[in-house]
Motif scaffolding. Structure first.
Motif, PDB file in Angstrom:
ATOM      1  N   GLU A 371      54.098  -8.718 -40.538  1.00  0.00           N
ATOM      2  CA  GLU A 371      55.156  -8.647 -39.530  1.00  0.00           C
ATOM      3  C   GLU A 371      56.057  -7.427 -39.678  1.00  0.00           C
ATOM      4  O   GLU A 371      56.956  -7.229 -38.876  1.00  0.00           O
ATOM      5  CB  GLU A 371      56.014  -9.919 -39.592  1.00  0.00           C
ATOM      6  CG  GLU A 371      55.295 -11.167 -39.127  1.00  0.00           C
ATOM      7  CD  GLU A 371      54.932 -11.119 -37.653  1.00  0.00           C
ATOM      8  OE1 GLU A 371      55.779 -10.677 -36.842  1.00  0.00           O
ATOM      9  OE2 GLU A 371      53.801 -11.516 -37.301  1.00  0.00           O
ATOM     10  N   GLY A 372      55.833  -6.631 -40.721  1.00  0.00           N
ATOM     11  CA  GLY A 372      56.606  -5.408 -40.884  1.00  0.00           C
ATOM     12  C   GLY A 372      57.842  -5.540 -41.758  1.00  0.00           C
ATOM     13  O   GLY A 372      58.628  -4.597 -41.871  1.00  0.00           O
ATOM     14  N   PHE A 373      58.035  -6.696 -42.405  1.00  0.00           N
ATOM     15  CA  PHE A 373      59.160  -6.847 -43.322  1.00  0.00           C
ATOM     16  C   PHE A 373      58.908  -6.067 -44.610  1.00  0.00           C
ATOM     17  O   PHE A 373      59.842  -5.702 -45.316  1.00  0.00           O
ATOM     18  CB  PHE A 373      59.390  -8.328 -43.655  1.00  0.00           C
ATOM     19  CG  PHE A 373      59.963  -9.117 -42.507  1.00  0.00           C
ATOM     20  CD1 PHE A 373      61.325  -9.194 -42.320  1.00  0.00           C
ATOM     21  CD2 PHE A 373      59.129  -9.776 -41.608  1.00  0.00           C
ATOM     22  CE1 PHE A 373      61.861  -9.925 -41.272  1.00  0.00           C
ATOM     23  CE2 PHE A 373      59.645 -10.497 -40.555  1.00  0.00           C
ATOM     24  CZ  PHE A 373      61.024 -10.577 -40.380  1.00  0.00           C
ATOM     25  N   VAL A 374      57.649  -5.861 -44.925  1.00  0.00           N
ATOM     26  CA  VAL A 374      57.257  -4.993 -46.040  1.00  0.00           C
ATOM     27  C   VAL A 374      56.409  -3.871 -45.436  1.00  0.00           C
ATOM     28  O   VAL A 374      55.367  -4.122 -44.837  1.00  0.00           O
ATOM     29  CB  VAL A 374      56.434  -5.752 -47.106  1.00  0.00           C
ATOM     30  CG1 VAL A 374      56.048  -4.803 -48.241  1.00  0.00           C
ATOM     31  CG2 VAL A 374      57.220  -6.943 -47.652  1.00  0.00           C
ATOM     32  N   LYS A 375      56.871  -2.650 -45.579  1.00  0.00           N
ATOM     33  CA  LYS A 375      56.170  -1.525 -44.970  1.00  0.00           C
ATOM     34  C   LYS A 375      54.860  -1.243 -45.705  1.00  0.00           C
ATOM     35  O   LYS A 375      54.691  -1.587 -46.883  1.00  0.00           O
ATOM     36  CB  LYS A 375      57.066  -0.290 -44.983  1.00  0.00           C
ATOM     37  CG  LYS A 375      58.268  -0.412 -44.027  1.00  0.00           C
ATOM     38  CD  LYS A 375      59.052   0.886 -43.970  1.00  0.00           C
ATOM     39  CE  LYS A 375      60.168   0.782 -42.950  1.00  0.00           C
ATOM     40  NZ  LYS A 375      60.974   2.034 -42.876  1.00  0.00           N
ATOM     41  N   GLU A 376      53.938  -0.570 -44.983  1.00  0.00           N
ATOM     42  CA  GLU A 376      52.589  -0.340 -45.513  1.00  0.00           C
ATOM     43  C   GLU A 376      52.582   0.473 -46.802  1.00  0.00           C
ATOM     44  O   GLU A 376      51.713   0.289 -47.645  1.00  0.00           O
ATOM     45  CB  GLU A 376      51.737   0.368 -44.449  1.00  0.00           C
ATOM     46  CG  GLU A 376      51.413  -0.521 -43.254  1.00  0.00           C
ATOM     47  CD  GLU A 376      50.522   0.196 -42.243  1.00  0.00           C
ATOM     48  OE1 GLU A 376      50.103   1.343 -42.546  1.00  0.00           O
ATOM     49  OE2 GLU A 376      50.249  -0.380 -41.176  1.00  0.00           O
ATOM     50  N   ASP A 377      53.555   1.388 -46.951  1.00  0.00           N
ATOM     51  CA  ASP A 377      53.548   2.260 -48.129  1.00  0.00           C
ATOM     52  C   ASP A 377      54.321   1.650 -49.303  1.00  0.00           C
ATOM     53  O   ASP A 377      54.555   2.317 -50.308  1.00  0.00           O
ATOM     54  CB  ASP A 377      54.142   3.626 -47.777  1.00  0.00           C
ATOM     55  CG  ASP A 377      55.566   3.528 -47.250  1.00  0.00           C
ATOM     56  OD1 ASP A 377      55.963   2.421 -46.824  1.00  0.00           O
ATOM     57  OD2 ASP A 377      56.280   4.552 -47.262  1.00  0.00           O
ATOM     58  N   ILE A 378      54.718   0.386 -49.173  1.00  0.00           N
ATOM     59  CA  ILE A 378      55.461  -0.297 -50.242  1.00  0.00           C
ATOM     60  C   ILE A 378      54.589  -1.392 -50.845  1.00  0.00           C
ATOM     61  O   ILE A 378      53.942  -2.165 -50.137  1.00  0.00           O
ATOM     62  CB  ILE A 378      56.758  -0.932 -49.679  1.00  0.00           C
ATOM     63  CG1 ILE A 378      57.687   0.140 -49.115  1.00  0.00           C
ATOM     64  CG2 ILE A 378      57.461  -1.766 -50.753  1.00  0.00           C
ATOM     65  CD1 ILE A 378      58.386   0.982 -50.139  1.00  0.00           C
ATOM     66  N   ASP A 379      54.560  -1.464 -52.167  1.00  0.00           N
ATOM     67  CA  ASP A 379      53.844  -2.535 -52.871  1.00  0.00           C
ATOM     68  C   ASP A 379      54.853  -3.334 -53.684  1.00  0.00           C
ATOM     69  O   ASP A 379      55.577  -2.772 -54.514  1.00  0.00           O
ATOM     70  CB  ASP A 379      52.769  -1.963 -53.805  1.00  0.00           C
ATOM     71  CG  ASP A 379      51.445  -1.754 -53.081  1.00  0.00           C
ATOM     72  OD1 ASP A 379      51.118  -2.591 -52.224  1.00  0.00           O
ATOM     73  OD2 ASP A 379      50.773  -0.752 -53.371  1.00  0.00           O
ATOM     74  N   LEU A 380      54.896  -4.634 -53.437  1.00  0.00           N
ATOM     75  CA  LEU A 380      55.822  -5.503 -54.157  1.00  0.00           C
ATOM     76  C   LEU A 380      55.055  -6.647 -54.812  1.00  0.00           C
ATOM     77  O   LEU A 380      53.959  -7.004 -54.380  1.00  0.00           O
ATOM     78  CB  LEU A 380      56.875  -6.078 -53.192  1.00  0.00           C
ATOM     79  CG  LEU A 380      57.778  -5.063 -52.481  1.00  0.00           C
ATOM     80  CD1 LEU A 380      58.635  -5.767 -51.434  1.00  0.00           C
ATOM     81  CD2 LEU A 380      58.658  -4.313 -53.470  1.00  0.00           C
ATOM     82  N   ASP A 381      55.656  -7.229 -55.818  1.00  0.00           N
ATOM     83  CA  ASP A 381      55.062  -8.380 -56.479  1.00  0.00           C
ATOM     84  C   ASP A 381      55.373  -9.627 -55.654  1.00  0.00           C
ATOM     85  O   ASP A 381      56.551  -9.960 -55.444  1.00  0.00           O
ATOM     86  CB  ASP A 381      55.653  -8.510 -57.882  1.00  0.00           C
ATOM     87  CG  ASP A 381      55.208  -9.794 -58.573  1.00  0.00           C
ATOM     88  OD1 ASP A 381      54.102 -10.273 -58.270  1.00  0.00           O
ATOM     89  OD2 ASP A 381      55.979 -10.330 -59.391  1.00  0.00           O
ATOM     90  N   PRO A 382      54.367 -10.349 -55.139  1.00  0.00           N
ATOM     91  CA  PRO A 382      54.616 -11.545 -54.319  1.00  0.00           C
ATOM     92  C   PRO A 382      55.519 -12.564 -55.006  1.00  0.00           C
ATOM     93  O   PRO A 382      56.373 -13.190 -54.363  1.00  0.00           O
ATOM     94  CB  PRO A 382      53.208 -12.115 -54.087  1.00  0.00           C
ATOM     95  CG  PRO A 382      52.317 -10.924 -54.169  1.00  0.00           C
ATOM     96  CD  PRO A 382      52.920 -10.046 -55.220  1.00  0.00           C
ATOM     97  N   GLY A 383      55.357 -12.723 -56.307  1.00  0.00           N
ATOM     98  CA  GLY A 383      56.202 -13.665 -57.041  1.00  0.00           C
ATOM     99  C   GLY A 383      57.660 -13.247 -57.023  1.00  0.00           C
ATOM    100  O   GLY A 383      58.561 -14.089 -56.886  1.00  0.00           O
ATOM    101  N   ALA A 384      57.904 -11.932 -57.148  1.00  0.00           N
ATOM    102  CA  ALA A 384      59.278 -11.425 -57.114  1.00  0.00           C
ATOM    103  C   ALA A 384      59.889 -11.618 -55.729  1.00  0.00           C
ATOM    104  O   ALA A 384      61.086 -11.921 -55.601  1.00  0.00           O
ATOM    105  CB  ALA A 384      59.298  -9.946 -57.509  1.00  0.00           C
ATOM    106  N   VAL A 385      59.081 -11.440 -54.690  1.00  0.00           N
ATOM    107  CA  VAL A 385      59.562 -11.655 -53.317  1.00  0.00           C
ATOM    108  C   VAL A 385      59.949 -13.120 -53.124  1.00  0.00           C
ATOM    109  O   VAL A 385      60.991 -13.438 -52.541  1.00  0.00           O
ATOM    110  CB  VAL A 385      58.485 -11.245 -52.285  1.00  0.00           C
ATOM    111  CG1 VAL A 385      58.918 -11.631 -50.875  1.00  0.00           C
ATOM    112  CG2 VAL A 385      58.220  -9.748 -52.365  1.00  0.00           C
ATOM    113  N   LEU A 386      59.130 -14.021 -53.648  1.00  0.00           N
ATOM    114  CA  LEU A 386      59.435 -15.448 -53.547  1.00  0.00           C
ATOM    115  C   LEU A 386      60.741 -15.773 -54.287  1.00  0.00           C
ATOM    116  O   LEU A 386      61.590 -16.512 -53.773  1.00  0.00           O
ATOM    117  CB  LEU A 386      58.287 -16.273 -54.118  1.00  0.00           C
ATOM    118  CG  LEU A 386      58.313 -17.769 -53.783  1.00  0.00           C
ATOM    119  CD1 LEU A 386      57.984 -17.996 -52.312  1.00  0.00           C
ATOM    120  CD2 LEU A 386      57.328 -18.532 -54.661  1.00  0.00           C
TER     121      LEU A 386
END
Length: 487
Positions: A371-386
């Protein structure tokens, strides 16, 4: 003051005085401290003086300056308590009052927009305004058919003032930021500026209000006054008495606070589902608490459509009697700013909430990226997002949740603290344009719920009205069960 101050140089000078004033008072405070006063006393005096100047300047200018102040006022709950007091008093004033424009100006607008014989449309017309807001003020009157009405008159030059103010405030965004720790002021100002043309258009406002009034006409919980007459710069609606939410926040009983909070949450989520429109200006001045009256619908003492709200019935204060908690109804005003959502709130919001509550970090992350809340050039840890999201959506997890200023300050502090993982992660998230207004409305509503200190069964409203919050397979099972029971 003969009119809304329209000269750009005058308005710019007044607005420029705000950040300069903040800096000047900081220097004054340092001098006082050197002179022997304690830091605590000096800090209190600084906040009081800053708050007083803020209200004076924003209130006098009206326009975008006052609109900005009203938007900020719902976030005072996020301020540390030692700062909140002075700002609470000053900013809350912006929800209900501002210096009025002269009677001669009002009469001039009415003659120009309704005709030279405009008085014949009314049996009575009060020259003293019952409310003065950011782009218009409201006068109580009696329509020619005997109905009590609210007449909203737009300030001459309101559009020019709105744009001028918001452009100027945008330049000062960095300096104004400390007013609300943890909140990015610039996107708020940008979003307010984008809505200017809609808010100035009383035809659009009348259409949105009529749609809400028709949908909620027989609703036992929500009252929306209907539109009586509309023309360019003048809007006449049914009058609505009741206790302003600001009064409930200040002096209401816990029963009233809880009921107001429940109905506010219900209106936030049910409105888009029922009308395809999201009421997008949820500050306390736009809501009333009304006692139950089974004999009377929205036509009784019905009311104004304004972003500041009218005087209330002097006989009905926050302790007016009602038939228990369920007897109170929520009156809703001002439909000048709405978000058009033909399909209701996006399924994505409900899906993301449900998956977060279920702890499905990977599914939530994939949805946010899609949905664009995380941009394509950004990598985040799913656990940290949760971990970032779970504390924010805590109210949806419990059967009922008590919204408090302390809880909101905790959330704001967690995100604002540059040393915290939440702050670092939050900086990397993106808010897609389609969700900007929904996000602001939701945050503002939470701010009001925290001002109320209301205990709310939020999950009930989400399950009833938010698409995607209840899994489709669970809905299907419920339907089968209900059908089996009916047989």
């Amino acid at each position: 003051m003969s009119d809304l101050p329209r000269k750009a140089v005058t308005r710019t000078a007044k607005l420029a005085a705000l950040p300069l004033g903040f800096a000047g008072r900081t220097a004054w405070g340092l001098g006082k401290r050197i002179g022997g006063k304690s830091a605590e006393i000096v800090g209190r005096e600084l906040q009081q003086r800053t708050a007083e100047q803020l209200f004076k300047v924003l209130g006098e200018l009206k326009g975008g300056a006052m609109k900005f102040g009203q938007a900020l006022s719902v976030f005072e709950s996020a301020l540390p308590e030692e700062m909140a007091g002075p700002y609470r008093a000053a900013l809350t004033k912006l929800q209900e009052a501002a210096p009025p424009m002269p009677t001669s100006t009002v009469h001039g607008v009415l003659a120009e927009r309704l005709g030279a014989d405009w008085r014949e449309l009314f049996l009575e017309f009060a020259d003293k305004p019952s409310a003065a807001a950011s782009i218009g003020q409201v006068h109580r009157a009696v329509w020619h058919d005997g109905r009590a009405v609210a007449v909203k008159v737009q300030y001459p030059g309101a559009g020019e003032a709105l744009l001028s103010d918001l452009n100027q405030l945008g330049r000062f965004a960095r300096l104004l930021g400390p007013l609300i720790p943890g909140m990015d002021i610039k996107p708020l100002i940008t979003e307010l500026r984008d809505r200017v043309s809609e808010e100035l258009d009383y035809e659009l406002e009348a259409r949105a209000q009529r749609e809400h009034a028709a949908e909620f006409a027989d609703d036992p919980d929500v009252v929306v006054p209907d539109v009586v007459h509309q023309s360019d710069q003048v809007l006449v609606t049914e009058w609505m008495d009741g206790t302003p939410l600001a009064d409930i926040i200040a002096d209401g009983t816990q029963e009233q606070r809880d009921r107001a909070g429940q109905l506010l949450a219900r209106f936030l989520f049910s409105g888009p589902a029922r009308t395809g429109l999201l009421h997008a200006d949820p500050h306390p001045g736009n809501f009333r608490l009304l006692p139950a009256d089974p004999e009377a619908g929205p036509d009784t003492d019905a009311g104004p459509d304004t972003d500041a709200g009218p005087d209330t019935d002097p006989e009905a204060g926050p302790d007016a009697e009602a038939d228990g908690a369920g007897g109170w109804r929520l009156g809703v005003l001002d439909f000048g700013t709405v978000d058009r959502l033909p399909g209701g709130l996006p399924d994505t919001i409900g899906d993301a909430l449900r998956l977060t509550l279920e702890g499905d970090a990977v599914a939530v992350y994939e949805m946010l990226r899609r949905e664009g809340f995380v941009k394509e050039d950004i990598d985040l840890d799913p656990g940290a997002v949760l971990d970032y999201l779970v504390p924010i959506i805590e109210p949806a997890l419990a059967e009922e949740f008590t919204f408090t200023r302390g809880w909101l300050r905790q959330q704001a502090g967690r995100i604002a603290d540059v040393r915290s993982p939440a702050h670092q992660l939050g900086k990397q998230l993106n808010l897609p344009p389609a969700y900007l207004l929904i996000h602001r409305v939701t945050l503002s509503t939470i701010g009001v719920l925290c001002q109320l200190g209301a205990t709310v069964r939020l999950r009930d409203e989400l399950e009833e009205w938010l698409p995607g919050f209840v899994a489709e397979e669970f809905k299907a099972q419920e339907t089968v069960t209900e059908q089996a029971g009916a047989e």
